[in-house]
Design a protein around this motif. Structure first.
Motif, PDB file in Angstrom:
ATOM      1  N   GLU A  23      19.808   2.131 -48.158  1.00  0.00           N
ATOM      2  CA  GLU A  23      19.492   2.657 -46.826  1.00  0.00           C
ATOM      3  C   GLU A  23      17.988   2.566 -46.567  1.00  0.00           C
ATOM      4  OE1 GLU A  23      19.714   6.852 -44.285  1.00  0.00           O
ATOM      5  OE2 GLU A  23      20.515   6.710 -46.329  1.00  0.00           O
ATOM      6  N   PRO A  24      17.591   2.000 -45.437  1.00  0.00           N
ATOM      7  CA  PRO A  24      16.153   1.906 -45.154  1.00  0.00           C
ATOM      8  C   PRO A  24      15.597   3.230 -44.647  1.00  0.00           C
ATOM      9  CG  PRO A  24      17.402   0.908 -43.372  1.00  0.00           C
ATOM     10  CD  PRO A  24      18.412   1.327 -44.417  1.00  0.00           C
ATOM     11  N   LYS A  25      14.365   3.512 -45.021  1.00  0.00           N
ATOM     12  CA  LYS A  25      13.639   4.678 -44.526  1.00  0.00           C
ATOM     13  C   LYS A  25      12.339   4.177 -43.922  1.00  0.00           C
ATOM     14  CE  LYS A  25      15.635   7.700 -48.060  1.00  0.00           C
ATOM     15  NZ  LYS A  25      16.574   8.327 -47.106  1.00  0.00           N
ATOM     16  N   TYR A  26      12.112   4.533 -42.663  1.00  0.00           N
ATOM     17  CA  TYR A  26      11.007   3.976 -41.903  1.00  0.00           C
ATOM     18  C   TYR A  26       9.903   5.009 -41.708  1.00  0.00           C
ATOM     19  CZ  TYR A  26      14.507   0.433 -40.740  1.00  0.00           C
ATOM     20  OH  TYR A  26      15.466  -0.539 -40.806  1.00  0.00           O
ATOM     21  N   ARG A  27       8.676   4.490 -41.643  1.00  0.00           N
ATOM     22  CA  ARG A  27       7.517   5.303 -41.306  1.00  0.00           C
ATOM     23  C   ARG A  27       6.654   4.521 -40.318  1.00  0.00           C
ATOM     24  NH1 ARG A  27       4.287   5.505 -45.687  1.00  0.00           N
ATOM     25  NH2 ARG A  27       5.644   4.165 -46.920  1.00  0.00           N
ATOM     26  N   VAL A  28       6.255   5.187 -39.253  1.00  0.00           N
ATOM     27  CA  VAL A  28       5.295   4.620 -38.307  1.00  0.00           C
ATOM     28  C   VAL A  28       3.960   5.280 -38.608  1.00  0.00           C
ATOM     29  CG1 VAL A  28       4.672   4.272 -35.897  1.00  0.00           C
ATOM     30  CG2 VAL A  28       7.078   4.232 -36.583  1.00  0.00           C
TER      31      VAL A  28
END
Length: 406
Positions: free
Chosen positions: A145-150
């Motif tokens: 599962e991808p986990k994103y951060r901006v």
């Protein structure tokens, strides 16, 4: 058991590991050339492949559709996602540029094409593709599962457009060796013509003519044979001098073939037909159309499917996706060039009652006409509308047979 002090392994930057090379976009390869993404794009065949695929995806018509129970996709023209993809994605980026850059990033960089969607009042208000490194993605080791951060802010996956390449590696990364060889050959060609250009021939003499003699000999040779007016004149030599024509040896003659092979190798890496990269050595009138179909089916179609999935997850709500709303690209734009073949196909489908005339007109971008929804063969009188033989149309002049079988 020894607990303190902890053992710390020191790494040297003289031989950095692969993950550190990837951070800086440089991977050492056997050709001896460090091929970063920016350096690879300076190879013409690589930039041509990236531009051809990304711009072809961005030029297709895109819309939000509702897929009915019969599988037909009915367009929804007033959806906000359609406005973002066909108009302005944000205040400084149009939809064409957004789609093109997302595909180009996925072709060139392992993280893929990434953009952040700003949702306002439950609707996507804008889509922003930040500079590289702003949007970061990490994957769960167990589920993937991808986990994103901006920046440093965690962001839900529903707010990120993420276009990924197969194998989680960009085609450019997987083809670094082939691209490095092409870059080395281009550098060799530049050095050959820039520093070691070969003359057309040489004048040999057994006598020692000295510096002044050489200058006078060259001056006389140029005056007699250089220029368009002197072309083809007979050469006259003196004092036992001989003229020797220089030709390319077998190694030099293979150099051009090797350069063409590298174009084909890069085309294989991007799964694009070589004629679209300028290699016309095996292109003919008969196979050009087939190469165009291969480009659509085997090269462009997987990227369009990935785009449709990524855009749908980020620009449509969960309820809309449950209603079978989706984002679709119109592939027909790529086949409109051959109008004769297109017209023949539509006519055959109408004659076989597979589609009706209005459906055929919609493929050509034309509006519906009265009576165009009837499935009838226009080429035979037996199936004309209203004659009683068309199962979809009742003839008002023919009465029902009460004794007919139910």
């Amino acid at each position: 058991m020894r607990i303190w002090p902890f053992h710390r392994e020191q790494k040297s930057l003289v031989q950095p590991e692969d993950w550190l090379n990837e951070i800086f976009g440089i991977t050492p390869i056997a050709s001896g050339v460090a091929v970063s993404a920016d350096a690879a794009l300076r190879v013409p065949s690589v930039s041509a492949a990236v531009r051809t695929i990304s711009e072809a995806c961005a030029t297709l018509d895109v819309r939000v559709v509702e897929i009915g129970d019969d599988g037909i996709a009915n367009p929804i023209h007033d959806h906000v996602a359609t406005a973002l993809l066909t108009g302005d994605a944000n205040d400084w980026t149009d939809g064409f540029t957004l789609i093109r850059d997302l595909v180009a990033d996925a072709l060139c960089r392992d993280p893929g094409g990434l953009a952040w969607v700003n949702w306002v009042s439950g609707k996507p208000a804008e889509a922003i593709r930040f500079p590289r490194g702003i949007i970061q993605v990490d994957y769960d080791q167990n589920t993937g599962e991808p986990k994103y951060r901006v920046g440093q802010t965690p962001t839900a996956p529903q707010n990120i457009i993420h276009v990924r390449a197969p194998f989680d590696r960009a085609p450019l990364t997987l083809a670094r060796e082939a691209i490095g060889v092409a870059a080395v050959m281009e550098r060799h060609a530049a050095n050959l013509f820039g520093r070691g250009a070969r003359p057309g021939g040489i004048i040999k003499t057994a006598k020692n003519v000295g510096d002044e003699g050489v200058k006078k000999m060259l001056k006389g040779w140029k005056a007699a044979h250089e220029g368009a007016d002197n072309s083809g004149k007979t050469a006259v030599l003196w004092d036992g001098a001989e003229w020797q024509q220089l030709t390319l040896n077998s190694v030099d003659s293979q150099f051009q073939e090797l350069r063409l092979f590298q174009i084909q190798e890069i085309a294989r890496a991007f799964n694009i037909p070589a004629p679209m990269l300028g290699d016309l050595s095996r292109a003919t009138w008969s196979n050009s159309e087939q190469k165009g179909r291969e480009f659509l089916s085997y090269c462009l179609e997987p990227w369009l499917r990935a785009l449709e999935g990524a855009l749908g997850r980020a620009l449509l709500t969960l309820d809309e996706r449950k209603r079978r709303l989706a984002i679709r690209f119109d592939r027909d734009d790529l086949t409109r060039a051959d109008l004769t073949a297109r017209a023949t196909a539509i006519s055959s489908l109408i004659s076989s009652r597979t589609i009706n005339p209005n459906e055929g007109r919609s493929w050509l971008g034309l509006g519906a006409r009265t009576g165009g929804n009837e499935f009838a063969n226009p080429n035979t009188g037996a199936s004309q509308p209203g004659n009683g033989t068309n199962p979809n149309v009742k003839n008002p002049n023919v009465e029902d047979d009460p004794d007919a079988d139910e």
